[in-house]
Design a protein around this motif. Structure first.
Motif, short mmCIF file in Angstrom:
data_model
loop_
_atom_site.label_atom_id
_atom_site.label_comp_id
_atom_site.label_asym_id
_atom_site.label_seq_id
_atom_site.Cartn_x
_atom_site.Cartn_y
_atom_site.Cartn_z
N LEU A 149 25.04 44.80 43.51
CA LEU A 149 24.76 45.64 44.33
C LEU A 149 26.07 45.42 45.12
N ILE B 189 16.84 46.10 39.93
CA ILE B 189 17.41 46.46 38.69
C ILE B 189 16.16 47.33 38.10
N LEU C 47 23.08 40.80 40.89
CA LEU C 47 21.66 40.95 40.57
C LEU C 47 21.24 40.26 39.46
N SER C 48 22.05 40.01 38.66
CA SER C 48 21.42 39.70 37.14
C SER C 48 22.36 38.56 36.73
N CYS D 72 16.17 40.97 43.43
CA CYS D 72 17.15 41.44 42.43
C CYS D 72 16.58 42.11 41.29
N SER D 73 15.50 41.48 40.93
CA SER D 73 14.75 42.04 39.54
C SER D 73 14.32 43.55 40.00
N TYR E 238 24.49 43.68 36.57
CA TYR E 238 24.14 44.69 37.56
C TYR E 238 24.59 43.87 38.86
N VAL F 247 24.33 50.50 43.60
CA VAL F 247 23.85 49.52 42.40
C VAL F 247 24.80 49.74 41.29
N GLY G 40 21.77 36.93 43.30
CA GLY G 40 21.40 36.85 44.61
C GLY G 40 22.46 36.42 45.77
N SER H 194 13.57 49.95 46.58
CA SER H 194 14.89 49.15 46.78
C SER H 194 15.46 49.12 48.07
#
Length: 445
Positions: free
Chosen positions: A325, A177, A274-275, A173-174, A323, A247, A301, A210
């Motif tokens: 996805l 981003i 993601l965040s 995830c990081s 963020y 994203v 996640g 990604s």
């Protein structure tokens, strides 16, 4: 529309209602949809004001049902009189059977091309049969026939699921981003797909590292999505195809902090967080919980997986950056004919061909008698043809379907009361304005 805009529209309608009652003159607000399917997240929010017609905002590409197996000719006539009666004869002169056959063939060809393109872009999806699905917690909508008769092809009210485990590790995830920010800084964040100024996005395919990471996780993600929502089509997920992947960034400091209510041009939508560290956010779904809907959250996640046709929104991020996805999934086993017909009808309306739009919407209604949205669009087509009585008839059907499914649509109610006012049904118009104002209180800002 935001809640404030909805209430303002109702107040304007009420003021004009009073003016019309006194003077015989009135103005109707216009919020027109985009003509073509430029945004496959089907929000249709190209908003322009000042025309002499109702809001005509739509829930977009439709929530239609018709399986990839074409219906037999003897079964094409709807047997649900309340929901599925065809529009009154005489308004559109077409060779009905020939139009239906040609449109079904066109839909199938389009769908197959999109599935082939998705497989070429994301080939690892075929490994879903060997992947392990993670667990999910199901959330139930309020109707057995919200999207289609028996909510086909899902066959259940459990149209929203939240994973119990992460489908993407935190480090992945990081990394997504970080790459999105790097590419965004070089090329600029934009809104070319959703066409919304309230958020920014980058296509996942534009992120080489990604894309590899997402591709590696894709079999497990699609196996999870299929097991949760599509056991009737095959639980291993190898029949799914990625129609698009984005994203999305919400930023409270830039006031690009939400996604307006919409439905997606997908069979399934997978929304992966993601965040963390932000305030607010989440996925609002109108059909969950009480009249005001409910916002669903997921940890880093983890995924919110839902039927694409559900009316939903990205709830406002009130502090920080958020963020996500988002994966939009088709199935090669399922062609949503009614949704594609409605999308084509919207394009016809944008091109000024109300008669062609009405013919296409007639087919969409026939194929999916449970969906209120084609009736909203049919009201628009009739209104633009100068048939306000016919527009009111279609609007009433849309409102009745929404009421039966406990699925309020501000647009349907507001437009219907504008049509009632136009034909002199003052009491019905006044009641409609009051209902629209009450319903607007349950919509997200």
């Amino acid at each position: 529309l935001s809640r404030a805009a909805m209430v303002a529209a109702v107040l304007l309608g009420a003021v004009v209602f009073c003016g019309v009652a006194l003077s015989g003159w009135g103005l109707e607000l216009s919020v027109r949809p985009l003509a073509a399917r430029a945004a496959d997240i089907s929000m249709r929010s190209g908003r322009k004001s000042g025309r002499s017609e109702p809001t005509e905002q739509t829930r977009g590409g439709g929530r239609g049902f018709s399986s990839s197996v074409l219906p037999a000719a003897s079964s094409r006539k709807s047997t649900t009189a309340r929901a599925g009666d065809e529009p009154a004869s005489g308004r559109v002169t077409v060779n009905h059977d020939a139009l239906l056959a040609s449109q079904l063939a066109l839909n199938t060809a389009e769908h197959e091309r999109e599935c082939d393109a998705g497989l070429a872009a994301w080939p690892s999806i075929t490994c879903a049969a060997a992947a392990t699905a993670v667990g999910t917690v199901a959330r139930s909508v309020r109707s057995d026939s919200l999207l289609s008769p028996n909510n086909e092809p899902f066959g259940t009210r459990d149209l929203v699921h939240v994973t119990t485990d992460a489908v993407l590790p935190p480090d992945v995830c990081s990394a997504i981003i970080a790459e999105a920010e790097a590419i965004g800084a070089a090329r600029g964040w934009a809104s070319r797909y959703t066409l919304q100024d309230s958020s920014r996005e980058i296509h996942a395919a534009e992120l080489p590292t990604s894309s590899t990471l997402i591709g590696a996780a894709l079999p497990g993600i699609t196996a999870t999505a299929a097991a949760a929502l599509l056991p009737l089509l095959g639980a291993d997920g190898s029949h799914l195809r990625v129609y698009n992947a984005l994203v999305v960034r919400y930023d409270a400091s830039e006031r690009r902090d939400c996604m307006p209510a919409h439905s997606d041009f997908s069979l399934l939508t997978v929304n992966i967080a993601l965040s963390g560290g932000h305030a607010g956010g989440g996925t609002w779904v109108q059909a969950l919980g009480g009249e005001a809907g409910e916002t669903v959250h997921a940890g880093i996640g983890h995924a919110v997986i839902h039927a694409g046709g559900l009316w939903h929104a990205g709830a406002r991020t009130t502090a920080g950056r958020r963020y996500i996805l988002v994966l939009f999934l088709h199935s090669r086993l399922f062609v949503d004919h009614a949704a594609r017909l409605q999308t084509r009808a919207i394009a016809a309306l944008g091109a000024g061909d109300a008669a062609a739009a009405a013919a296409l919407l007639s087919l969409a209604i026939q194929l999916n008698p449970a969906d209120a949205e084609p009736w909203v669009q049919l009201a628009t087509a009739r209104r633009r043809s100068g048939d306000r009585t016919g527009a009111l008839e279609a609007g009433r059907r849309s409102v009745a379907l929404g009421s039966a499914a406990d699925d309020f649509s501000f647009d349907a109610v507001y437009n219907s009361c504008c049509d009632a006012r136009a034909v002199g049904l003052w009491a019905e118009a006044a009641a409609g304005f009051a209902e629209a104002a009450r319903g607007a209180e349950g919509c997200p800002e």
